[in-house]
Design an enzyme around this catalytic site. Structure first.
Site, short mmCIF file in Angstrom:
data_model
loop_
_atom_site.label_atom_id
_atom_site.label_comp_id
_atom_site.label_asym_id
_atom_site.label_seq_id
_atom_site.Cartn_x
_atom_site.Cartn_y
_atom_site.Cartn_z
N CYS A 104 0.82 -1.22 0.00
CA CYS A 104 0.00 0.00 0.00
C CYS A 104 0.85 1.27 0.00
CB CYS A 104 -0.87 0.02 1.24
SG CYS A 104 -1.90 -1.42 1.42
N ARG A 149 5.48 -0.01 -5.95
CA ARG A 149 5.44 -0.80 -4.73
C ARG A 149 4.48 -1.98 -4.84
NH1 ARG A 149 7.77 2.29 -0.46
NH2 ARG A 149 6.86 0.85 1.03
N TRP A 178 -3.03 -2.68 -1.49
CA TRP A 178 -2.62 -4.06 -1.78
C TRP A 178 -3.43 -4.92 -0.83
CZ3 TRP A 178 0.04 -8.27 0.43
CH2 TRP A 178 0.65 -9.16 -0.49
N ASN A 222 -1.98 2.20 5.78
CA ASN A 222 -1.08 1.10 5.43
C ASN A 222 -0.87 0.28 6.70
OD1 ASN A 222 -0.81 2.32 3.00
ND2 ASN A 222 1.36 2.85 3.22
N GLY A 223 -0.81 -1.05 6.56
CA GLY A 223 -0.61 -1.89 7.74
C GLY A 223 -1.82 -2.78 7.96
N GLU A 225 20.11 -16.64 -6.21
CA GLU A 225 19.62 -15.32 -6.61
C GLU A 225 19.22 -15.31 -8.09
OE1 GLU A 225 18.45 -12.81 -5.39
OE2 GLU A 225 18.62 -11.27 -6.91
N LYS A 235 15.53 -14.46 -9.50
CA LYS A 235 15.30 -13.39 -10.48
C LYS A 235 14.48 -13.92 -11.66
CE LYS A 235 15.98 -10.72 -8.94
NZ LYS A 235 16.31 -10.09 -7.70
N GLU A 294 10.82 -14.68 -10.61
CA GLU A 294 10.04 -13.48 -10.28
C GLU A 294 9.50 -12.77 -11.52
OE1 GLU A 294 13.02 -11.35 -7.83
OE2 GLU A 294 11.43 -11.13 -6.36
N HIS A 335 22.63 -36.22 -5.00
CA HIS A 335 21.78 -36.62 -3.88
C HIS A 335 20.30 -36.41 -4.20
CE1 HIS A 335 25.36 -37.23 -1.53
NE2 HIS A 335 25.79 -36.02 -1.87
N LYS A 347 7.06 -4.29 -3.94
CA LYS A 347 8.47 -3.90 -3.73
C LYS A 347 8.85 -4.02 -2.27
CE LYS A 347 12.47 -2.22 -4.89
NZ LYS A 347 13.41 -3.22 -5.45
O1 M6R Z 1 13.58 -4.40 0.90
P1 M6R Z 1 14.15 -5.74 1.23
O2 M6R Z 1 15.54 -5.94 0.72
O3 M6R Z 1 14.09 -6.03 2.71
O4 M6R Z 1 13.21 -6.78 0.53
C1 M6R Z 1 13.36 -8.15 0.75
C2 M6R Z 1 12.64 -8.97 -0.30
O5 M6R Z 1 11.26 -8.80 -0.21
C3 M6R Z 1 13.10 -8.61 -1.71
O6 M6R Z 1 14.48 -8.77 -1.85
C4 M6R Z 1 12.40 -9.50 -2.76
O7 M6R Z 1 12.86 -10.80 -2.67
C5 M6R Z 1 12.58 -8.90 -4.16
N1 M6R Z 1 11.40 -9.13 -4.93
C6 M6R Z 1 13.78 -9.44 -4.86
O8 M6R Z 1 13.85 -9.21 -6.21
#
Ligand code: M6R
Length: 605
Positions: A2, A27, A75, A101-102, A482, A486, A489, A505, A600
């Protein structure tokens, strides 16, 4: 997640708020809404829409004038995305408007009580409870009405409130969800993210948990929820408004990938001490004696930041010879961990607002632990909670998926490792060797980026895969994790990451021609072991893309990256895989900057 934006001043508020909401789109959200004061006192005007900010904009009538307003991107948590569930939430008399928000944890209980008193709810949201509580308060001032409502609320909130009987002000409050005031000339703004303010002012006040503020056009006042004045003073935001623009790129992700040489240069700047072949980190608040007393390091983060933390743990253990590991903060805080006074805890977060990380930090602090933050957003909640830390200086990252922040966070960990190492057992020669390696990074990253066209061609091939495997050994394993995150996502291709050593294994059973494997194969002491893994895959007719320092015979394709010091190689090996994920998703026509279901900053549990 949000987003909030609000304004009080002389300007026509609706276009300004809509532009602010557009700045918050990155976001992640599913609906949006706006409320403005009617010049004819006594009523508020509201428009809400499920969908994007442009859907909301299309609904805003031509005659929607006003000089005070609040707006929101939602959101969904309580109640599906819909027009009715979008914020702001108004009381039946259209007097009180709230954006939030929250999460209100005791919303069900409060709702039942209010309904028993005859209140009729218009939405399924937890937020509407706050609106009714404020509307029903008999207090004389808006501040007191809000304070009374907050007294019975359990949970997290960043709220902004307008009231038709108090049109000269917006009242805001924070508990666990960011609220930032933007201080202008005869105008005041409020937002949950500086991105929505920066086009108007760089003077900001970040509220603390338990703090409230009253914004008037020419004045602001901060105080605690119990009414004590806090006299917060504005700070200047370093980031430029232009950093939030696309800068000629088609997507923020591409822009942010391409910014990495400059970003890495920034995280290094002013921190290297050639005289002692060490690194100075101004905000650590850890003197050499304390640094020598550390017995363990535990790094906590989520998602990409957790992966950066895994590399960081390897760097710290390798250079400072302190046992170090990383763990998802979301898991750590629920397993009642032993909190050890000789352990240095490090919270990693790009946004500095991730709720799971923040909650872990707060739990650690409550138990007396020393916590450092490795954070990108200056003044964010985690940076403020921590005892000290390192800013990663990547600049604003707008794309939902993290690229430049990941790279800069790993570089920040390398700096921390040299700092701790040189206080402990890292020799002058090794300190110098790593520092020289760090200095080479920006040019080497540029060299990798210059090879983008070749990676794009490979991506066209991978866009056909249903599933992909990523493998790496020791330093290469977090790179594989990672890269796989990526890819999934933004392309939605299923991807798994495994330590190369674990292939036999179990995961070897998956290998067949339709499952491509991306293998991290650095020229280090494990080269032969990694090559053996390639042999095993090839023997089962698996297709291989190697990321290596020289062509790999067993691989169908090799992306050759420049060699740095062994310890720093993971930083470079991740970069071509960001481009691979990017071009794969692009070839599949995905919405790269706003992948489905993701936000985000994850500021709720
Ligand atoms: O703002 P942060 O680094 O704490 O966020 C952590 C994760 O939510 C963030 O890295 C998420 O995995 C991203 N979508 C990565 O691309």
């Amino acid at each position: 997640m949000c987003g909030i934006v609000g304004y009080i001043g002389k300007r026509d508020v609706a276009p300004l708020l809509l532009e602010g909401l557009a700045r918050l789109e990155y976001r992640g959200y599913d609906s949006a809404g706006i409320v403005v004061n009617s010049p004819k006192a006594g009523a508020l005007k509201m428009v809400k829409a499920k969908g994007r900010v442009r859907d909301l904009e299309a609904r805003v009538p031509k005659r929607f004038a006003g000089t005070t307003g609040i707006a929101h991107t939602r959101w969904a948590t309580h109640g599906a995305p819909s027009d009715l569930n979008s914020h702001p939430h108004l009381d039946p008399e259209n007097k009180v408007a709230v954006v939030h928000n929250g999460i209100v944890d005791n919303a069900a209980e409060l709702r039942a009580k209010l309904e028993a008193d005859g209140v009729v709810f218009a939405s399924e949201t937890d937020t509407e409870v706050i609106t009714h509580l404020i509307a029903r308060s008999q207090a004389d001032s808006l501040e007191e009405k809000v304070r009374e409502a907050l007294k019975v609320i359990e949970g997290t909130y960043g709220i902004a409130v307008m009231h038709a009987d108090f049109t000269d002000r917006i009242v805001v409050a924070r508990n666990g969800s960011p609220v930032i005031l933007g201080i202008g000339e005869k105008e005041m703004l409020v937002a949950s993210d500086v991105a929505a303010l920066i086009a108007h002012t760089r003077q900001v006040v970040t509220l603390n948990d338990g703090e409230m503020a009253t914004l008037k056009a020419d004045d602001f006042r901060t105080y605690t929820t119990s009414g004590t004045t806090t006299n917060a003073t504005p700070e200047t935001v370093e980031w430029e408004a232009a950093s939030y623009d696309m800068g000629g790129h088609d997507t923020y992700m591409h822009k942010e990938i391409s910014e990495q040489p400059d970003a890495v240069d920034r995280v290094l700047r002013g921190r290297i001490d050639d005289r002692f072949n060490t690194v100075h980190l101004g905000g650590l608040n850890l003197d050499p004696r304390e640094a020598r007393g550390i017995r363990r390091v535990k790094i906590l983060g989520c998602g990409t930041s957790y992966h950066a933390g895994l590399i960081g743990a390897g760097l710290i253990e390798g250079m400072a010879r302190i046992p170090a590991d990383a763990e998802p903060a979301s898991e750590f805080r629920y397993r009642n961990p032993v909190v050890d006074p000789d352990t240095l805890y490090i919270a990693v977060s790009q946004s500095g607002e991730t709720y799971d990380v923040l909650a872990a930090v707060q739990e650690l602090k409550r138990k007396g632990a020393r916590v450092l933050g490795v954070v990108n957003v200056v003044g964010s909640a985690i940076a403020r909670e921590a005892d000290g830390g390192v800013y990663v200086h990547a600049g604003p990252e707008v794309c939902v998926v993290s690229t430049k922040c990941f790279t800069n966070t790993v570089v920040a960990f390398a700096l921390l490792a040299v700092h701790l190492g040189r206080i402990r057992d890292l020799s002058v020669t090794d300190g110098k060797r790593i520092i020289e390696g760090l200095r080479k990074l920006p040019a080497q990253i540029q060299e990798i980026l210059d090879g983008e066209e070749d990676i794009k061609k490979l991506a066209a091939e991978f866009a056909e895969a249903k599933s992909m495997m990523f493998i790496g050994r020791v330093r290469g394993y977090p790179v594989a994790l990672e890269a796989s995150l990526k890819l999934k996502e933004i392309s939605y291709i299923h991807a798994e990451a495994y330590p190369a050593s674990e292939l036999k294994h179990g995961p070897l059973a998956l290998i067949e021609p339709s499952l491509p494997t991306v293998a991290i194969v650095p020229d280090d002491d494990l080269l032969e072991k990694n090559r053996a893994a390639l042999e095993e895959i090839k023997a089962r007719s698996g297709r291989i893309l190697a990321v290596a320092h020289r062509e790999q015979e067993k691989a169908d394709h090799t992306i050759v990256v420049p060699k740095n010091e062994d310890e720093l190689d993971p930083i470079l090996m991740g970069i071509p895989l960001q481009l691979l994920a990017y071009h794969t998703a692009l070839a599949m026509g995905r919405d790269i900057d706003k992948p489905r279901n993701l936000a985000k900053s994850v500021t709720v549990e």
